[in-house]
Scaffold this motif. Structure first.
Motif, PDB file in Angstrom:
ATOM      1  N   ARG A 264       0.858  -1.177   0.000  1.00 53.66           N
ATOM      2  CA  ARG A 264       0.000   0.000   0.000  1.00 53.66           C
ATOM      3  C   ARG A 264       0.892   1.224   0.000  1.00 53.66           C
ATOM      4  N   ILE A 265       0.562   2.175  -0.861  1.00 55.46           N
ATOM      5  CA  ILE A 265       1.318   3.408  -0.960  1.00 55.46           C
ATOM      6  C   ILE A 265       0.679   4.455  -0.056  1.00 55.46           C
ATOM      7  N   ALA A 266       1.499   5.063   0.803  1.00 57.16           N
ATOM      8  CA  ALA A 266       1.028   6.091   1.739  1.00 57.16           C
ATOM      9  C   ALA A 266      -0.113   5.581   2.610  1.00 57.16           C
ATOM     10  N   SER A 267      -0.096   4.296   2.946  1.00 58.03           N
ATOM     11  CA  SER A 267      -1.129   3.652   3.772  1.00 58.03           C
ATOM     12  C   SER A 267      -2.515   3.787   3.157  1.00 58.03           C
ATOM     13  N   ARG A 268      -2.575   3.991   1.839  1.00 55.77           N
ATOM     14  CA  ARG A 268      -3.855   4.235   1.192  1.00 55.77           C
ATOM     15  C   ARG A 268      -4.046   3.379  -0.053  1.00 55.77           C
ATOM     16  N   VAL A 269      -3.211   3.593  -1.044  1.00 61.08           N
ATOM     17  CA  VAL A 269      -3.465   3.046  -2.377  1.00 61.08           C
ATOM     18  C   VAL A 269      -2.883   1.639  -2.512  1.00 61.08           C
ATOM     19  N   PRO A 270      -3.709   0.642  -2.827  1.00 62.42           N
ATOM     20  CA  PRO A 270      -3.181  -0.699  -3.099  1.00 62.42           C
ATOM     21  C   PRO A 270      -2.267  -0.667  -4.321  1.00 62.42           C
ATOM     22  N   ALA A 271      -1.191  -1.422  -4.268  1.00 65.27           N
ATOM     23  CA  ALA A 271      -0.235  -1.452  -5.374  1.00 65.27           C
ATOM     24  C   ALA A 271       0.551  -2.755  -5.300  1.00 65.27           C
TER      25      ALA A 271
ATOM     26  N   HIS B 201      -3.329  11.107  -8.032  1.00 66.04           N
ATOM     27  CA  HIS B 201      -4.287  10.761  -6.973  1.00 66.04           C
ATOM     28  C   HIS B 201      -3.829  11.264  -5.607  1.00 66.04           C
ATOM     29  N   LEU B 202      -2.524  11.178  -5.344  1.00 65.34           N
ATOM     30  CA  LEU B 202      -1.997  11.592  -4.045  1.00 65.34           C
ATOM     31  C   LEU B 202      -1.340  12.971  -4.095  1.00 65.34           C
ATOM     32  N   SER B 203      -1.451  13.658  -5.243  1.00 65.96           N
ATOM     33  CA  SER B 203      -0.879  15.006  -5.408  1.00 65.96           C
ATOM     34  C   SER B 203       0.602  15.029  -5.045  1.00 65.96           C
ATOM     35  N   LEU B 204       1.366  14.137  -5.681  1.00 65.53           N
ATOM     36  CA  LEU B 204       2.790  14.006  -5.392  1.00 65.53           C
ATOM     37  C   LEU B 204       3.620  14.734  -6.449  1.00 65.53           C
ATOM     38  N   ASP B 205       4.573  15.517  -5.990  1.00 66.13           N
ATOM     39  CA  ASP B 205       5.500  16.204  -6.876  1.00 66.13           C
ATOM     40  C   ASP B 205       6.790  15.399  -6.998  1.00 66.13           C
ATOM     41  N   GLU B 206       7.536  15.674  -8.043  1.00 63.42           N
ATOM     42  CA  GLU B 206       8.844  15.049  -8.216  1.00 63.42           C
ATOM     43  C   GLU B 206       9.701  15.298  -6.979  1.00 63.42           C
TER      44      GLU B 206
ATOM     45  N   SER C  10      -9.565   0.852  -5.697  1.00 66.93           N
ATOM     46  CA  SER C  10      -8.312   1.411  -5.183  1.00 66.93           C
ATOM     47  C   SER C  10      -8.497   2.844  -4.713  1.00 66.93           C
ATOM     48  N   SER C  11      -9.353   3.593  -5.399  1.00 66.86           N
ATOM     49  CA  SER C  11      -9.553   5.004  -5.051  1.00 66.86           C
ATOM     50  C   SER C  11     -10.244   5.177  -3.711  1.00 66.86           C
ATOM     51  N   HIS C  12     -10.815   4.093  -3.164  1.00 67.47           N
ATOM     52  CA  HIS C  12     -11.464   4.158  -1.849  1.00 67.47           C
ATOM     53  C   HIS C  12     -10.617   3.485  -0.762  1.00 67.47           C
ATOM     54  N   TRP C  13      -9.400   3.091  -1.105  1.00 64.00           N
ATOM     55  CA  TRP C  13      -8.379   2.675  -0.151  1.00 64.00           C
ATOM     56  C   TRP C  13      -8.744   1.457   0.699  1.00 64.00           C
ATOM     57  N   PRO C  14      -9.046   0.320   0.081  1.00 63.21           N
ATOM     58  CA  PRO C  14      -9.269  -0.886   0.884  1.00 63.21           C
ATOM     59  C   PRO C  14      -7.964  -1.335   1.533  1.00 63.21           C
ATOM     60  N   ASP C  15      -8.077  -2.149   2.580  1.00 61.86           N
ATOM     61  CA  ASP C  15      -6.884  -2.689   3.217  1.00 61.86           C
ATOM     62  C   ASP C  15      -6.190  -3.706   2.322  1.00 61.86           C
ATOM     63  N   ARG C  16      -6.974  -4.480   1.595  1.00 67.36           N
ATOM     64  CA  ARG C  16      -6.408  -5.407   0.614  1.00 67.36           C
ATOM     65  C   ARG C  16      -7.331  -5.488  -0.588  1.00 67.36           C
ATOM     66  N   LEU C  17      -6.722  -5.770  -1.730  1.00 67.36           N
ATOM     67  CA  LEU C  17      -7.440  -5.919  -2.986  1.00 67.36           C
ATOM     68  C   LEU C  17      -7.060  -7.274  -3.565  1.00 67.36           C
ATOM     69  N   LEU C  18      -8.078  -8.121  -3.832  1.00 66.32           N
ATOM     70  CA  LEU C  18      -7.833  -9.482  -4.303  1.00 66.32           C
ATOM     71  C   LEU C  18      -8.578  -9.735  -5.607  1.00 66.32           C
ATOM     72  N   SER C  19      -8.050 -10.640  -6.404  1.00 64.90           N
ATOM     73  CA  SER C  19      -8.725 -10.980  -7.648  1.00 64.90           C
ATOM     74  C   SER C  19     -10.042 -11.683  -7.391  1.00 64.90           C
TER      75      SER C  19
END
Length: 353
Positions: A81-88, A114-119, A326-335
């Motif tokens: 999870r990226i930033a404790s939010r986005v599954p990846a 999505h996370l407003s991240l700059d370089e 993913s945009s709603h930040w589940p704890d896990r995402l499974l097929s």
């Protein structure tokens, strides 16, 4: 050791094509629940602490990704999870000399936007660990029962009777967001809109039992998943807004008796995303929310899980797709439910089946 922090950097621009190669995309969906947005998120690991943590991750087997032809190397992926939010998924190509200070991430969303991240932004990545639980509670439609096709067909028939059309996309969106797709089907300019909406709804209720039997089915391998949970001493429940006839599919499949508590729409005053149903089920199971997992297929399921204080696991077998969920930040995402046994351990013993 389960969190790595790196600095966001630009890649070489070659990953976009790789992530859209069919075998790569298919395996990322199956292994990590990620239908990849083109390209990767690249982190530079600038200090020895984070490089050592990445080496520690690499020492673990992860999920093997086998190439479809000799033009590609094999790889491993690790759900994160990226930033404790986005599954990846952290992807590690199996090539000699792959840099130890580079971490490549694949997500279903454009993570920078999505996370407003700059370089150069500092980004934390958390390796997904097993979820320790005393209870696993399931949604029905799209999670245990493949019924989206039945919903599409009943909507099509009811709308057609009123000279209207409804698309599968409209139905899936309504199911995912918990909205009323009848209102989206009826043109705003129609003065008889309310009557038409009521007529379609009534028509759908009459046709639903037949169409559910014709188009609905229990997902393959469900008994094995439930039995794996049971062997670990994990209580099982169902919380769904579905009507009772959906349970007949589970009964016919011989799996209904695996569940220790069942809460349907008729059993609560407020439906999801209100947590009433989940909390009622957990009370019947005698399990606290922080010791439970809720498995669903829509953003509404994630919202209900958060409101109830349980961990949210989403599967890709229903109305919601990888990016939407993913945009709603589940704890896990499974097929699918079939991978649930890989990520849930018993709170009493921590043992796997």
């Amino acid at each position: 050791m389960t969190v790595i922090e790196g600095r966001l950097v630009r890649g070489l621009g070659q990953a976009a094509g790789f992530t859209q190669v069919e075998w790569v995309r298919r395996q990322l969906i199956e292994l990590a629940g990620i239908d990849p947005h083109p390209g990767t998120v690249n982190l530079a690991l600038g200090d020895e602490v984070n490089r050592a943590r990445w080496r520690n991750w690499r020492d673990q087997p992860g999920h093997a990704m086998a190439p479809a032809d000799a033009a590609f190397c094999s790889a491993r992926c690790y759900p994160v999870r990226i930033a404790s939010r986005v599954p990846a998924a952290a992807v590690l190509p199996e090539i000699a000399g792959y840099p130890e200070d580079k971490l490549e991430l694949v997500a279903a969303l454009p993570v920078r936007l999505h996370l407003s991240l700059d370089e150069g932004a500092s980004v934390r990545v958390e390796l997904c660990q097993p979820l320790v639980a005393k209870a696993v509670v399931f949604d029905l439609d799209g999670t245990l029962v493949d019924s989206v096709g039945a919903y599409v067909e009943v909507a099509r028939i009811a709308a057609q009777a009123q000279g209207l059309e409804v698309s599968e996309r409209q139905v899936r969106h309504a199911l995912a967001m918990g909205s009323n797709f009848w209102k989206d089907v009826v043109p705003e300019h129609r003065r008889d809109g309310e009557a038409v909406t009521k007529a379609m709804s009534a028509h759908a209720r009459r046709e639903w039992p037949r169409l559910l039997r014709e188009h609905g089915k229990v997902f393959q391998g469900l008994a094995q998943t439930l039995d794996a949970m049971k062997r670990r001493g994990i209580a099982l429940g169902i919380v769904s807004g579905a009507r009772a006839e959906v349970l007949e599919l589970l009964r016919e499949e011989g799996v209904l008796d695996r569940f220790d508590s069942i809460v349907l729409g008729a059993d609560v005053a407020r439906r999801k995303p209100d947590p009433e149903g989940i909390l009622k089920c957990l009370t019947e199971l005698g399990v606290a929310p922080d010791a439970a997992v809720y498995v669903g297929d829509t953003p509404v399921d994630i919202q209900a899980s958060r409101a109830a204080g349980v961990r949210a696991v989403c599967v890709l077998t229903g109305a919601g797709d990888s990016a939407m969920l993913s945009s709603h930040w589940p704890d896990r995402l499974l097929s699918s439910h079939a991978r649930l046994a890989e990520i849930v351990t018993c709170a009493r013993t921590g043992a796997a089946a």
